[in-house]
Design a protein around this motif. Sequence first.
Motif: not given
Length: 215
Positions: A104, A107, A207
């Motif tokens: 995360r 991202e 993703a």
Amino acid sequence: MSDSFFFSFIPYAAAGVAVAGGVHRRVTRSSTPARGSREPWTPAGRAVLAGGATVALLHLLGLAAPRAMQAFNASPARLFTLEAVGLIGGMLLGWGLLSLTLRRAREGQWVMAGFLGLLLAQVLTGVHIAVALRWGSAWYLHVSVPYLRSLMAFQPDASLMAQTPLVFQLHTLSGFALLAVAPFVRARRGVAVALAPSPTDDTPMLATPREGTAR
């Protein structure tokens, strides 16, 4: 501030924030029904699920049935087995959370990464306690359980907690911090973080399928 403040006031403050956050979320949440996710879980997600279930079960059993656990721990072999199971569960949970936190962060999802990082810190202190202090499932019944029950009875008794090592105090307080912030983390995003990318999707490997199709 005294230990009495930390262990007598903070638990109720965290519970109050959690209740307020839960009420606010329920009032403001969208009426659109959530779709169930059928994507496969990543290895890290499976580790979090298995390790989290193991650790949570051991903690809840000690709180709900301390006499039964104490009788079970009367045998050194059973005590060692319970400690080993708890340690393995904590290590699985820690590895899974580390993987998901880094994912995360890459991202750019900093809120979820921060929550997972806080949860990871909680788990790592627990693993340290299991390794360095040993036989936690035995003395947990005589330290944490009476303290937690005193909180539930609205008669907080922090005398035992004040005598514990600093790492154990941090472990306990970080648990209350997680309680406070948990309602503010989106549950569906928390599940999606553990899902594997769809093999037929052209989105980047980091993703999730739902994030990829939302673009």
